[in-house]
Structure formats: structure tokens, C-alpha cells
Design a protein around this motif. Structure first.
Motif, short mmCIF file in Angstrom:
data_model
loop_
_atom_site.label_atom_id
_atom_site.label_comp_id
_atom_site.label_asym_id
_atom_site.label_seq_id
_atom_site.Cartn_x
_atom_site.Cartn_y
_atom_site.Cartn_z
N LEU A 13 0.81 -1.22 0.00
CA LEU A 13 0.00 0.00 0.00
C LEU A 13 0.84 1.27 0.00
CD1 LEU A 13 -3.06 0.57 0.01
CD2 LEU A 13 -2.94 0.75 2.50
N ILE A 14 1.96 1.25 0.72
CA ILE A 14 2.84 2.42 0.76
C ILE A 14 3.76 2.37 -0.46
CG2 ILE A 14 4.57 3.69 2.09
CD1 ILE A 14 3.52 2.19 4.59
N GLU A 15 3.70 3.40 -1.28
CA GLU A 15 4.52 3.42 -2.48
C GLU A 15 5.95 3.83 -2.19
OE1 GLU A 15 3.61 4.35 -7.11
OE2 GLU A 15 2.72 5.67 -5.59
N ARG A 16 6.11 4.95 -1.47
CA ARG A 16 7.46 5.41 -1.12
C ARG A 16 7.60 5.72 0.36
NH1 ARG A 16 10.07 10.18 -4.12
NH2 ARG A 16 8.24 11.21 -3.22
N ARG A 17 6.63 6.47 0.89
CA ARG A 17 6.78 6.94 2.27
C ARG A 17 5.43 7.19 2.90
NH1 ARG A 17 9.53 12.58 4.55
NH2 ARG A 17 10.33 11.68 6.49
N SER A 18 5.33 6.87 4.18
CA SER A 18 4.10 7.11 4.93
C SER A 18 4.33 8.16 6.00
CB SER A 18 3.61 5.81 5.59
OG SER A 18 4.54 5.35 6.55
N GLU A 19 3.23 8.77 6.42
CA GLU A 19 3.23 9.53 7.67
C GLU A 19 2.37 8.78 8.65
OE1 GLU A 19 2.90 13.89 7.95
OE2 GLU A 19 1.08 13.57 9.15
N ASN A 20 2.91 8.51 9.82
CA ASN A 20 2.21 7.75 10.84
C ASN A 20 2.02 8.59 12.09
OD1 ASN A 20 3.89 5.70 9.12
ND2 ASN A 20 2.27 4.48 10.07
N LEU A 21 0.77 8.79 12.48
CA LEU A 21 0.48 9.47 13.74
C LEU A 21 0.49 8.43 14.84
CD1 LEU A 21 -2.47 11.85 12.75
CD2 LEU A 21 -0.01 12.08 12.30
N THR A 22 1.27 8.68 15.88
CA THR A 22 1.37 7.72 16.98
C THR A 22 1.00 8.41 18.28
OG1 THR A 22 3.72 8.16 17.41
CG2 THR A 22 3.21 6.51 15.76
N PHE A 23 0.00 7.87 18.95
CA PHE A 23 -0.40 8.38 20.27
C PHE A 23 -0.82 7.22 21.17
CE2 PHE A 23 -3.46 9.26 16.89
CZ PHE A 23 -4.62 8.61 17.29
N GLY A 24 -0.11 6.12 20.98
CA GLY A 24 -0.34 4.92 21.77
C GLY A 24 0.37 3.74 21.13
N GLU A 25 0.14 2.58 21.67
CA GLU A 25 0.88 1.39 21.29
C GLU A 25 0.65 0.97 19.84
OE1 GLU A 25 3.34 -2.04 22.14
OE2 GLU A 25 3.05 -0.12 23.16
N PHE A 26 -0.58 1.05 19.37
CA PHE A 26 -0.90 0.40 18.10
C PHE A 26 -0.56 1.29 16.91
CE2 PHE A 26 -3.35 -1.58 21.45
CZ PHE A 26 -2.91 -2.88 21.29
N GLY A 27 -0.72 2.58 17.04
CA GLY A 27 -0.23 3.47 16.00
C GLY A 27 1.27 3.36 15.85
N ALA A 28 1.97 3.21 16.98
CA ALA A 28 3.42 3.06 16.94
C ALA A 28 3.84 1.77 16.26
CB ALA A 28 3.99 3.13 18.36
N LYS A 29 3.04 0.72 16.40
CA LYS A 29 3.38 -0.55 15.76
C LYS A 29 3.28 -0.45 14.24
CE LYS A 29 2.49 -3.76 19.56
NZ LYS A 29 1.72 -4.94 20.04
N PHE A 30 2.31 0.27 13.74
CA PHE A 30 2.23 0.45 12.29
C PHE A 30 3.41 1.29 11.80
CE2 PHE A 30 -0.65 1.96 8.54
CZ PHE A 30 0.14 1.24 7.66
N ALA A 31 3.78 2.31 12.57
CA ALA A 31 4.95 3.12 12.20
C ALA A 31 6.20 2.26 12.12
CB ALA A 31 5.13 4.26 13.20
N ALA A 32 6.35 1.33 13.06
CA ALA A 32 7.51 0.44 13.06
C ALA A 32 7.48 -0.49 11.85
CB ALA A 32 7.55 -0.38 14.35
#
Length: 369
Positions: free
Chosen positions: A89-108
Motif C-alpha cells: 500500500l505504501i509506495e514510497r513513504r508514509s506519515e504515521n500518527l502515533t499516540f499509543g501502542e498500536f499506532g506506533a506498531k504500524f509506524a515500526a
């Protein structure tokens, strides 16, 4: 642990308040039992494919699926979807909003050798991050509801670079918070929260733009593991099947929950129900001298996962233990948050009357300590 017996007249009729797996209604279990003949049968044959089709149609009805959008499902839960999104789904780069455990996991998960490092916008637990428009970002991603902290974020399309997708982790929000899916390109979730099913599957409502992105990446020279290919998931979903054997019990439990939701007014019904429960909990906490909502800004507070901080004079872990001994279970806080608090699911299956009984039971326990 103190030996405190909560009076029977104060106890909720159902004491399950966990944030996932969540309370399963008896009617769902009866539906599962009534369809036991499907269990242990081929998922490539008509009866199981019809079940998948009914669930997909039930979700389309519940979410008032916009024209051109499709309900896609695949094996694994949201954790699998994060990796699939990184590959497909991500072609080159994503922006990930993290304000807890699960948003941070997608960023990782978005930190891969074949993608540019994600732009991560972090906010302390109990608050929420806000979108920053960044050139070159082609996926903007955040949780609709952060299960670990009880923070809710709005769902609104990001007007970034042309073609940028808005991708929402809806695992604990889907089916409990009203949403306009036209404001998203991918709204994905696992079914063990508001849909009161078991794990083993992920679902996503995808826009035509998201499906086009998936197909473009699949046609590129990027190596994509078959299990994590969203193109495989789209193709199989159109045939009412999954790449590997789906969790049939999960599908049956979900079917019963969708029938109940849609039969009672759809997403508006579920939204009103969770709002009633969460509003009572927040009001109760604000009226007590030993408790306060963990999320300070009322506009950031979740209506499906409520986190309540306790004063140092009251040990929330002891309160949770006493509640558990009295049949009220899974009110403990998220394990990694490390706060003196309770976390209560107010998902659609949870009766608002049971939430009122829960607060009465907590008052009794605190008074007895």
C-alpha cells in the motif's frame, strides 16, 4: 487482596468489560451452534463462500459503503495488515500518527529496506497527534481509536500530494463509532472488538484509489510475500474467500453481530449505545474525588475505550482484583502504560445498564477498602 463481596443487586448482569477479545453476546454463540455444520468444511465450497459474502454485505450495509468501495478481508489480524500495507500500500513513504501502542506498531512496520523512513508524528499517551502535510508522503495513517490509551481521533481525508491515501486503523472503533468512509481510502480492523468475534482475520473497506495503488505496486518489481499481498486479498475477496482457510467461527460470530447491529438501526444505533456508556463513565469519574478521566481533553476522549486514573490513595490494581473476584473481569489498564488506572471497553455489545452497575460496584469496592 481484601475479601470484599459486592452485593448482588449492584453487580452487572454481564461482567465482561475487556478491550479485546471482547464480550460475546449469547445470541452470537447460539448462532455459532446453529451453524456447526459449516465448521470443518471446505472454505472453497459454496456454503462457506456464501457466509463470507453475507459478512461482506453486512459490513457494506453497516458502513453505508460509498460507490466503488469494496470490503476486503484476509488472514491474520491488524498486525498482519500493518506488514501487508508496508509491502502493498505504501509506495514510497508514509506519515504515521502515533499516540499509543498500536499506532506506533504500524509506524515500526513501515520502516523497511524498500521504503523511505516514515514521517512519525508522536504525541504523549493521553493526547493525540495531528496530521502534518509533508511533501513526498503517499500514505497518511493513524488509529481512529487508540485502544491502549482511550484516545479517539477524527477521520478526515488528508489533502496532501496528489494521490496520497488516507489509511485508518479502525480495530477498536469499527462498528462502535459512526464514520463517513468517503473520508478514507482504507478503513481496516480486526473483528474482536465491537464485532464481538474471535481473531484470525482482518477486514478493510477500500476505495478505488487504494485498490488502484495495490494493483500498481503488485505489478512493479517489488518482492511481496504471498501472505502479505493485498492484491491477493482483493482478488480472493471478490470470490468471497481468503488465501488460506479463514476462521469460520469468527465469521459466524461476526455475522450474528452484524445482523443485530443492522437490524437495530445500523451504525447510528451502535454509535448511540457506545456514546451512552462512555458518557456515563466519564461523568462518573469527574464526579468522584478519587478518579479522573486519563484523557484530559474531552474532545480527545474515546467513546469505546474509557481509561480512568485513580488517586494515589486508591490502588486501581486492587480494585480490579476485587472486581475480578466478583465476576467483573478485564478492567485492568493496558499493560505497557503502567498507570494507576482502570480501562473499560464500552463496545456495542456492552449494555449501558451494565456500565452503570460497574460504576456502582467500583464505588462499593472503594468505600470498603
Amino acid at each position: 487482596m481484601p475479601d470484599i463481596q459486592i452485593p448482588q443487586n449492584l453487580l452487572p448482569a454481564d461482567g465482561r468489560f475487556g478491550c479485546g477479545p471482547s464480550k460475546v453476546r449469547p445470541e452470537q454463540v447460539a448462532h455459532l451452534a446453529a451453524n456447526e455444520g459449516l465448521l470443518g468444511t471446505s472454505h472453497r465450497q459454496k456454503p462457506v463462500k456464501q457466509l463470507v459474502g453475507r459478512v461482506r454485505q453486512g459490513l457494506a450495509e453497516l458502513f453505508r459503503l460509498p460507490d466503488g468501495y469494496e470490503i476486503v478481508l484476509g488472514n491474520g489480524g491488524s498486525t498482519a495488515f500493518w506488514d501487508a500495507a508496508a509491502f502493498s500500500l505504501i509506495e514510497r513513504r508514509s506519515e504515521n500518527l502515533t499516540f499509543g501502542e498500536f499506532g506506533a506498531k504500524f509506524a515500526a512496520a513501515a520502516k523497511t529496506p524498500f521504503l523511505e523512513a516514515p514521517h512519525v508524528v508522536d504525541a504523549p499517551a493521553g493526547s493525540r497527534a495531528e496530521v502534518e502535510i509533508v511533501e513526498g508522503v503517499d500514505v497518511y495513517a493513524w488509529p481512529h481509536n487508540e485502544t491502549s490509551t482511550g484516545v479517539m481521533a477524527p477521520v478526515a481525508r488528508v489533502n496532501g500530494d496528489a494521490g496520497a491515501l488516507t489509511v485508518i486503523d479502525a480495530t477498536s472503533a469499527a462498528g462502535g463509532i459512526d464514520v463517513d468512509l468517503a473520508e478514507t481510502d482504507v478503513y481496516y480492523f480486526a473483528p474482536q472488538k465491537n464485532f464481538a468475534a474471535d481473531g484470525g482475520l482482518w477486514f478493510a473497506a477500500m476505495s478505488p484509489a487504494a485498490i488502484a495503488r495495490i494493483e500498481t505496486i503488485a505489478a512493479s518489481d517489488r518482492w511481496i510475500p504471498e501472505f502479505l499481498s493485498l492484491k491477493n486479498a482483493v482478488d480472493n475477496s471478490r470470490l468471497d474467500q481468503t488465501l488460506n482457510t479463514p476462521a469460520l467461527a469468527t465469521l459466524l460470530l461476526m455475522e450474528a453481530q452484524l445482523d443485530w447491529m443492522n437490524g437495530n438501526g445500523g451504525l447510528a444505533f451502535a454509535d448511540a449505545r457506545t456514546r451512552e456508556s462512555s458518557s456515563h463513565l466519564y461523568a462518573w469519574a469527574e464526579e468522584r474525588d478519587f478518579a479522573t478521566p486519563f484523557v484530559a481533553d474531552p474532545a480527545h476522549r474515546s467513546q469505546v475505550v474509557v481509561t480512568i486514573d485513580f488517586d494515589d490513595s486508591v490502588d486501581a490494581a486492587v480494585v480490579a482484583s476485587v472486581l475480578r473476584a466478583n465476576g467483573i473481569v478485564d478492567t485492568e489498564p493496558y499493560r505497557k502504560l503502567g498507570r494507576n488506572q482502570l480501562r473499560v471497553a464500552t463496545f456495542a455489545a456492552v449494555d449501558p445498564d451494565d456500565i452503570r452497575a460497574l460504576t456502582a460496584s467500583i464505588d462499593y469496592v472503594v468505600g470498603a477498602l
